[in-house]
Design a protein around this motif. Structure first.
Motif, mmCIF file in Angstrom:
data_model
loop_
_atom_site.group_PDB
_atom_site.id
_atom_site.type_symbol
_atom_site.label_atom_id
_atom_site.label_comp_id
_atom_site.label_asym_id
_atom_site.label_seq_id
_atom_site.Cartn_x
_atom_site.Cartn_y
_atom_site.Cartn_z
ATOM 1 N N THR A 1 77.073 1.267 48.297
ATOM 2 C CA THR A 1 75.991 0.924 47.369
ATOM 3 C C THR A 1 74.673 1.533 47.821
ATOM 4 O OG1 THR A 1 77.079 -1.158 46.789
ATOM 5 C CG2 THR A 1 74.734 -0.969 46.281
ATOM 6 N N PHE B 1 67.135 2.388 40.221
ATOM 7 C CA PHE B 1 68.576 2.469 40.477
ATOM 8 C C PHE B 1 69.101 1.211 41.154
ATOM 9 C CE2 PHE B 1 67.900 7.280 40.586
ATOM 10 C CZ PHE B 1 68.271 7.416 39.244
ATOM 11 N N GLY B 2 68.287 0.675 42.069
ATOM 12 C CA GLY B 2 68.682 -0.538 42.768
ATOM 13 C C GLY B 2 68.840 -1.711 41.830
ATOM 14 N N GLN B 3 67.934 -1.817 40.860
ATOM 15 C CA GLN B 3 68.017 -2.902 39.882
ATOM 16 C C GLN B 3 69.290 -2.777 39.040
ATOM 17 O OE1 GLN B 3 65.631 -5.428 39.713
ATOM 18 N NE2 GLN B 3 67.178 -6.390 38.417
ATOM 19 N N LEU B 4 69.669 -1.543 38.734
ATOM 20 C CA LEU B 4 70.877 -1.316 37.937
ATOM 21 C C LEU B 4 72.142 -1.687 38.711
ATOM 22 C CD1 LEU B 4 70.012 2.114 36.271
ATOM 23 C CD2 LEU B 4 70.043 -0.128 35.163
ATOM 24 N N LEU B 5 72.148 -1.381 40.017
ATOM 25 C CA LEU B 5 73.352 -1.600 40.820
ATOM 26 C C LEU B 5 73.422 -2.999 41.441
ATOM 27 C CD1 LEU B 5 73.724 1.837 42.650
ATOM 28 C CD2 LEU B 5 75.107 0.962 40.772
ATOM 29 N N LEU B 6 72.254 -3.536 41.760
ATOM 30 C CA LEU B 6 72.238 -4.833 42.437
ATOM 31 C C LEU B 6 71.937 -5.984 41.494
ATOM 32 C CD1 LEU B 6 70.272 -3.824 45.664
ATOM 33 C CD2 LEU B 6 72.736 -4.060 45.397
ATOM 34 N N SER C 1 74.759 5.119 47.003
ATOM 35 C CA SER C 1 74.702 5.305 45.555
ATOM 36 C C SER C 1 73.282 5.195 45.018
ATOM 37 C CB SER C 1 75.592 4.273 44.853
ATOM 38 O OG SER C 1 76.937 4.428 45.247
ATOM 39 N N ILE C 2 72.439 4.468 45.722
ATOM 40 C CA ILE C 2 71.030 4.361 45.335
ATOM 41 C C ILE C 2 70.204 5.469 45.992
ATOM 42 C CG2 ILE C 2 68.956 2.918 45.440
ATOM 43 C CD1 ILE C 2 70.856 0.479 45.482
ATOM 44 N N THR D 1 84.218 3.027 53.209
ATOM 45 C CA THR D 1 84.470 2.413 51.904
ATOM 46 C C THR D 1 85.669 1.481 51.954
ATOM 47 O OG1 THR D 1 83.563 4.373 50.787
ATOM 48 C CG2 THR D 1 84.936 2.886 49.467
ATOM 49 N N VAL E 1 75.045 -6.154 50.699
ATOM 50 C CA VAL E 1 74.931 -4.801 50.148
ATOM 51 C C VAL E 1 75.798 -3.861 50.982
ATOM 52 C CG1 VAL E 1 73.390 -2.888 49.575
ATOM 53 C CG2 VAL E 1 72.588 -5.247 49.358
ATOM 54 N N SER F 1 83.340 -4.885 49.551
ATOM 55 C CA SER F 1 83.523 -4.689 48.114
ATOM 56 C C SER F 1 84.880 -4.087 47.773
ATOM 57 C CB SER F 1 82.405 -3.777 47.570
ATOM 58 O OG SER F 1 82.395 -2.543 48.252
#
Length: 434
Positions: free
Chosen positions: A167, A428-433, A170-171, A242, A163, A247
């Motif tokens: 990220t 939000f974490g589920q959406l991004l991760l 972002s969460i 970043t 992670v 990533s």
């Protein structure tokens, strides 16, 4: 032995809480002494990077304060609040949240609390409503600030689990900000209206309530330049972190790690502020933010060291007891962090003491990130400096601490804010991760 050692840890944390201030750090160090010297426990890891990051950031913020930058930001905040006085309960936490997000320390709220209390009185709004959620917002925003020691440390250990720093932000940023607004909505209905409060009426009759507006501040000519330098440094930190992240990986073999970069950028910002604004560098150690920041270093040193000494010595036993329970009920991690931070008085100390252990026993990164905001339960016990300042600055008496200790106006908005943040963190974490 584990029961005896746990008792010693809790006893020294309690002693530190009773001492107040940096006492929690001092008592933590004493606890390490007892565990290691008398019980033979190997000393744990000292969070050196966290302490050095706090020192570097505080040096830059203190230079900013001496140059007048913080006064200018508070002036902007006051102008904003006075243009939107009817919605003070919602706009005040926005201000304290953004200032903490920018500065990486919740102590910036000290400067805005008098303004919030005065604007609320002028509008006939119960000051406890905006003051309570503003203090909570200034604490929760630590877990979303790009330069806070808690975020930097947490992101560092998360990278080992795939992670990235970006990220995490972002969460954390949207979940904590939206949660603060939910807390503000609840705070807006707590307590009777100011004009109906008997304590306020009594204080008003006794002439104990002032009606003078906050006096205008003298803004130094160097304020805007110093603020610009500090903002550029923060942007540089985020951009560099970043670029070197796995990533993005535009810089594949960085000469500076992210932690080192934060220290370098902050110290460089302080150097630029002193050089270009020509302030007296000898005044920096006398700044209020410098003193509070150095106190935070002692707290993190003692408490995090004590916590890691205990956890590292019993990691296998903790795994055996906790892994199955947290696997079935992942939200329990937030509960553990909530009560730990309530006693440790520091997001950085709580994060460094417990998050590595949580990830080591198999807690999913999503669960850890979603629960991260729970390290900000510093409002539960009515002894935290910004909380006490809010009580002191409200001369209407509406922001008062009840005789049962926990029945104060910060508790419900704070619990709602953290609970909402954890829930949104999972979403939000589920959406991004995934």
């Amino acid at each position: 032995m584990i029961a005896i050692e746990l008792f010693i840890v809790l006893a020294f944390i309690y002693l530190g809480a009773r001492m107040g201030g940096i006492g929690i750090g001092l008592a933590g160090g004493a606890g390490v002494l007892v565990l290691s010297l008398f019980l033979g426990v190997d000393t744990g890891h000292i969070p050196v990077d966290v302490i050095l990051i706090i020192m570097s950031v505080i040096a830059a913020i203190s230079a900013l304060q001496v140059a007048g930058g913080l006064d200018w930001l508070v002036q902007l905040a006051e102008n904003f609040l006075r243009k939107n006085p009817k919605q003070i309960t919602f706009y005040a936490p926005m201000v304290t949240y953004l200032m903490t997000l920018l500065a990486g320390t919740g102590h910036t709220a000290f400067s805005t609390l008098p303004v919030i209390a005065e604007v609320a009185k002028e509008q006939g709004v119960r000051p406890s409503r905006p003051l309570s959620i503003s203090v909570v917002a200034s604490q929760v925003a630590i877990t979303a600030s790009p330069i806070s020691a808690a975020v930097v440390f947490f992101s560092d250990i998360l990278e080992n689990h795939g992670v990235s720093y970006l990220t995490l932000l972002s969460i954390a940023i949207p979940s904590t900000f939206m949660a603060c607004m939910a807390g503000a909505f609840v705070a807006n209905f707590i307590g009777c209206e100011l004009k109906e409060d008997p304590v306020y009426q009594q204080r008003l009759a006794q002439g104990l309530v002032t009606t003078n507006a906050v006096t205008s501040r003298h803004i130094l000519p160097s304020a805007k330049l110093a603020t610009a330098i500090f903002v550029v440094a923060i942007i540089s930190v985020v951009v560099y972190a970043t670029l070197i992240s796995d990533s993005v990986a535009l810089i594949t073999h960085p000469s500076l790690s992210r932690n080192d970069a934060i220290m370098v950028f902050m110290l460089t910002a302080a150097t630029a502020i002193v050089t270009l604004t020509k302030i007296d560098a000898s005044k920096i150690p006398d700044a209020a933010t410098f003193k509070s920041g150095m106190s935070a270093c002692i707290c993190v040193l003692g408490v995090a060291w004590l916590g890691d000494t205990f956890v590292a010595g019993h990691i296998e036993e903790i795994k055996a007891v906790s892994s199955e329970l947290l696997g079935r009920f992942p939200w329990l991690l937030a509960v553990v962090l909530f009560f730990a931070s309530m006693l440790l008085y520091s997001q950085g100390a709580t994060t460094t003491a417990l998050m590595p252990a949580a990830l080591a026993i198999g807690v999913a990164p999503l669960t850890a990130i979603a629960s991260f905001a729970a390290v900000s339960a510093l409002f539960v016990l009515p002894t935290y400096p910004t909380l006490l300042a809010a009580v002191e600055m409200d001369d209407t008496g509406s922001t008062r601490i009840g005789k049962w200790v926990f029945n104060h106006p910060f508790f419900i908005p704070g619990v709602v804010t953290i609970s909402t943040s954890v829930l949104l963190g999972f979403i939000f974490g589920q959406l991004l991760l995934g």
